[in-house]
Design a protein around this motif. Structure first.
Motif, PDB file in Angstrom:
ATOM      1  N   GLY A 113      54.709  39.064  30.651  1.00 34.15           N
ATOM      2  CA  GLY A 113      53.362  39.008  30.076  1.00 34.15           C
ATOM      3  C   GLY A 113      52.394  38.271  30.991  1.00 34.15           C
ATOM      4  O   GLY A 113      51.265  38.731  31.225  1.00 34.15           O
ATOM      5  N   LEU A 114      52.826  37.142  31.534  1.00 33.75           N
ATOM      6  CA  LEU A 114      51.987  36.391  32.474  1.00 33.75           C
ATOM      7  C   LEU A 114      51.697  37.202  33.732  1.00 33.75           C
ATOM      8  O   LEU A 114      50.574  37.219  34.234  1.00 33.75           O
ATOM      9  CB  LEU A 114      52.671  35.076  32.853  1.00 33.75           C
ATOM     10  CG  LEU A 114      52.624  33.940  31.840  1.00 33.75           C
ATOM     11  CD1 LEU A 114      53.552  32.807  32.290  1.00 33.75           C
ATOM     12  CD2 LEU A 114      51.192  33.415  31.671  1.00 33.75           C
ATOM     13  N   LEU A 115      52.718  37.880  34.240  1.00 37.22           N
ATOM     14  CA  LEU A 115      52.546  38.644  35.479  1.00 37.22           C
ATOM     15  C   LEU A 115      51.657  39.864  35.264  1.00 37.22           C
ATOM     16  O   LEU A 115      50.827  40.187  36.124  1.00 37.22           O
ATOM     17  CB  LEU A 115      53.910  39.051  36.040  1.00 37.22           C
ATOM     18  CG  LEU A 115      54.764  37.891  36.565  1.00 37.22           C
ATOM     19  CD1 LEU A 115      56.163  38.370  36.924  1.00 37.22           C
ATOM     20  CD2 LEU A 115      54.100  37.222  37.773  1.00 37.22           C
ATOM     21  N   VAL A 116      51.812  40.554  34.139  1.00 37.43           N
ATOM     22  CA  VAL A 116      50.928  41.682  33.822  1.00 37.43           C
ATOM     23  C   VAL A 116      49.480  41.199  33.746  1.00 37.43           C
ATOM     24  O   VAL A 116      48.568  41.813  34.319  1.00 37.43           O
ATOM     25  CB  VAL A 116      51.347  42.347  32.492  1.00 37.43           C
ATOM     26  CG1 VAL A 116      50.254  43.273  31.967  1.00 37.43           C
ATOM     27  CG2 VAL A 116      52.640  43.129  32.674  1.00 37.43           C
ATOM     28  N   SER A 117      49.265  40.078  33.047  1.00 42.81           N
ATOM     29  CA  SER A 117      47.919  39.522  32.944  1.00 42.81           C
ATOM     30  C   SER A 117      47.374  39.140  34.310  1.00 42.81           C
ATOM     31  O   SER A 117      46.197  39.385  34.616  1.00 42.81           O
ATOM     32  CB  SER A 117      47.929  38.291  32.025  1.00 42.81           C
ATOM     33  OG  SER A 117      48.230  38.662  30.701  1.00 42.81           O
ATOM     34  N   ALA A 118      48.225  38.559  35.148  1.00 43.08           N
ATOM     35  CA  ALA A 118      47.795  38.121  36.473  1.00 43.08           C
ATOM     36  C   ALA A 118      47.378  39.293  37.358  1.00 43.08           C
ATOM     37  O   ALA A 118      46.374  39.220  38.078  1.00 43.08           O
ATOM     38  CB  ALA A 118      48.898  37.315  37.142  1.00 43.08           C
ATOM     39  N   VAL A 119      48.152  40.390  37.299  1.00 43.01           N
ATOM     40  CA  VAL A 119      47.769  41.584  38.069  1.00 43.01           C
ATOM     41  C   VAL A 119      46.407  42.087  37.592  1.00 43.01           C
ATOM     42  O   VAL A 119      45.527  42.418  38.398  1.00 43.01           O
ATOM     43  CB  VAL A 119      48.819  42.707  37.926  1.00 43.01           C
ATOM     44  CG1 VAL A 119      48.363  43.954  38.689  1.00 43.01           C
ATOM     45  CG2 VAL A 119      50.169  42.261  38.453  1.00 43.01           C
ATOM     46  N   ALA A 120      46.224  42.137  36.275  1.00 49.06           N
ATOM     47  CA  ALA A 120      44.950  42.603  35.721  1.00 49.06           C
ATOM     48  C   ALA A 120      43.802  41.684  36.120  1.00 49.06           C
ATOM     49  O   ALA A 120      42.700  42.152  36.439  1.00 49.06           O
ATOM     50  CB  ALA A 120      45.054  42.704  34.202  1.00 49.06           C
ATOM     51  N   MET A 121      44.037  40.382  36.113  1.00 47.55           N
ATOM     52  CA  MET A 121      43.005  39.429  36.525  1.00 47.55           C
ATOM     53  C   MET A 121      42.547  39.687  37.962  1.00 47.55           C
ATOM     54  O   MET A 121      41.392  39.467  38.304  1.00 47.55           O
ATOM     55  CB  MET A 121      43.535  38.001  36.396  1.00 47.55           C
ATOM     56  CG  MET A 121      43.711  37.534  34.958  1.00 47.55           C
ATOM     57  SD  MET A 121      44.707  36.032  34.853  1.00 47.55           S
ATOM     58  CE  MET A 121      43.596  34.827  35.607  1.00 47.55           C
ATOM     59  N   ARG A 122      43.484  40.177  38.789  1.00 45.47           N
ATOM     60  CA  ARG A 122      43.156  40.471  40.192  1.00 45.47           C
ATOM     61  C   ARG A 122      42.668  41.903  40.381  1.00 45.47           C
ATOM     62  O   ARG A 122      42.567  42.400  41.503  1.00 45.47           O
ATOM     63  CB  ARG A 122      44.390  40.250  41.081  1.00 45.47           C
ATOM     64  CG  ARG A 122      45.066  38.900  40.932  1.00 45.47           C
ATOM     65  CD  ARG A 122      44.199  37.733  41.288  1.00 45.47           C
ATOM     66  NE  ARG A 122      43.675  37.812  42.640  1.00 45.47           N
ATOM     67  CZ  ARG A 122      42.999  36.827  43.242  1.00 45.47           C
ATOM     68  NH1 ARG A 122      42.782  35.700  42.589  1.00 45.47           N
ATOM     69  NH2 ARG A 122      42.541  36.977  44.470  1.00 45.47           N
ATOM     70  N   GLY A 123      42.367  42.587  39.278  1.00 49.82           N
ATOM     71  CA  GLY A 123      41.839  43.940  39.361  1.00 49.82           C
ATOM     72  C   GLY A 123      42.869  44.985  39.714  1.00 49.82           C
ATOM     73  O   GLY A 123      42.533  46.071  40.182  1.00 49.82           O
ATOM     74  N   GLY A 124      44.157  44.685  39.509  1.00 50.77           N
ATOM     75  CA  GLY A 124      45.212  45.660  39.735  1.00 50.77           C
ATOM     76  C   GLY A 124      45.721  45.739  41.155  1.00 50.77           C
ATOM     77  O   GLY A 124      46.560  46.579  41.468  1.00 50.77           O
ATOM     78  N   ASP A 125      45.241  44.860  42.028  1.00 52.07           N
ATOM     79  CA  ASP A 125      45.603  44.977  43.445  1.00 52.07           C
ATOM     80  C   ASP A 125      45.727  43.591  44.061  1.00 52.07           C
ATOM     81  O   ASP A 125      44.717  42.938  44.338  1.00 52.07           O
ATOM     82  CB  ASP A 125      44.543  45.790  44.192  1.00 52.07           C
ATOM     83  CG  ASP A 125      44.943  46.088  45.629  1.00 52.07           C
ATOM     84  OD1 ASP A 125      46.036  45.665  46.031  1.00 52.07           O
ATOM     85  OD2 ASP A 125      44.151  46.739  46.332  1.00 52.07           O
ATOM     86  N   ALA A 126      46.949  43.129  44.249  1.00 50.25           N
ATOM     87  CA  ALA A 126      47.178  41.826  44.882  1.00 50.25           C
ATOM     88  C   ALA A 126      48.623  41.744  45.331  1.00 50.25           C
ATOM     89  O   ALA A 126      49.485  42.476  44.840  1.00 50.25           O
ATOM     90  CB  ALA A 126      46.864  40.681  43.909  1.00 50.25           C
TER      91      ALA A 126
END
Length: 285
Positions: A113-126
């Motif tokens: 859940g944290l990692l999914v949120s983190a990817v989304a926070m970075r706009g899907g690209d990091a």
């Protein structure tokens, strides 16, 4: 950071949710895993089956999608942390409803859940390291609405004075970035099958993780057997070699004899597979 049209955000969130769900299923099916549910059987568990694990994984897809949608290109702040906590607890209730009250993926909801949120926070690209660092920033923020209850894992961290899932996330998932991902890619490079590479990544996690699932079921004896046995598999050349397979079989017998199941390591393996796949982001497909 360029803001994206809503339709692209929704597509990205859906892709992240499907990817996270598939990583849970891939982890569950992977065999042979010492003491864990896999395609061979129930491992050290009496209340878990592979079918139940897969049903649980599918029940979490809406939660992962909601987490991604709510987190898209947002900064890490208390408001987002509380939203993520609330969605995670809703997801846990949906999981429990799907499994008849069996805790199949509580730890995975936290990590993935944290990692999914983190990817989304970075706009899907990091990169994996940036995603893990972003997740750590979130994990360090307080969630005032979180229930003050002691899970088996938390009780184990207090009893044995060891770090648990919370600390792993707050430290940016060192068992994934420093151990599992490098081992996964090394085993692939050395010509092992994808299953062997994933088993080796699991072993890399198990060499040093203070797995609270093992501690709560088998104490320090179980934890030391897990760590020593996992090191033996990798020292023998990994699960693709005859010697490694023999060491893996021995570790499996030990875990079953001790009624120990490294569920914390399994959660981190699913998270490892997720970060590995994020290397080819949705928006580059």
């Amino acid at each position: 950071m360029k803001l994206l049209p809503q339709i692209q955000v929704e597509g990205g969130a859906e892709w992240l949710a499907r990817t996270a769900t598939q990583c849970l299923i891939d982890e569950a099916r992977l065999s042979p895993k010492p003491g864990l549910v896999d395609s061979r059987g129930n491992g050290a568990h009496h209340d878990l089956t592979l079918a139940l694990m897969e049903r649980s994984a599918h029940s979490l897809t809406p939660t992962f999608q909601a987490l991604a949608q709510q987190s898209w290109q947002r900064p890490a702040d208390i408001a987002l942390r509380q939203t993520i906590g609330r969605l995670g607890r809703v997801g846990e209730q949906q999981m429990m409803a799907a499994t008849g009250g069996v805790n199949t993926h509580r730890g995975a909801i936290w990590a993935l859940g944290l990692l999914v949120s983190a990817v989304a926070m970075r706009g899907g690209d990091a990169s994996a390291s940036v995603i893990a660092a972003t997740a750590a920033t979130l994990a360090k923020l307080p969630d005032a609405a979180a229930p003050k209850i002691f899970s088996k894992g938390l009780r184990a961290t207090h009893r044995y004075r060891v770090p648990g899932a919370r600390e792993e996330a707050q430290q940016a998932f060192p068992h994934i970035l420093q151990l599992a991902l490098p081992q996964l890619r090394l085993s692939r490079m050395n010509g092992g099958s994808e299953s062997h590479a994933r088993i080796d990544a699991l072993m890399a996690i198990m060499t040093s993780l203070t797995d609270t699932c093992v501690l709560s079921r088998a104490g320090m004896e179980g934890l030391e057997a897990m760590q020593h046995g996992a090191r033996a598999v990798l020292t023998a050349g990994g699960s693709a070699t005859p010697e490694g397979q023999q060491a893996l079989h021995l570790l499996d017998r030990q875990m079953l004899a001790l009624n120990a199941s490294p569920g914390g390591a399994a959660d981190l393996l699913a998270a490892t597979l997720f970060l590995d796949r994020i290397g080819t982001p949705y928006f580059k497909h």
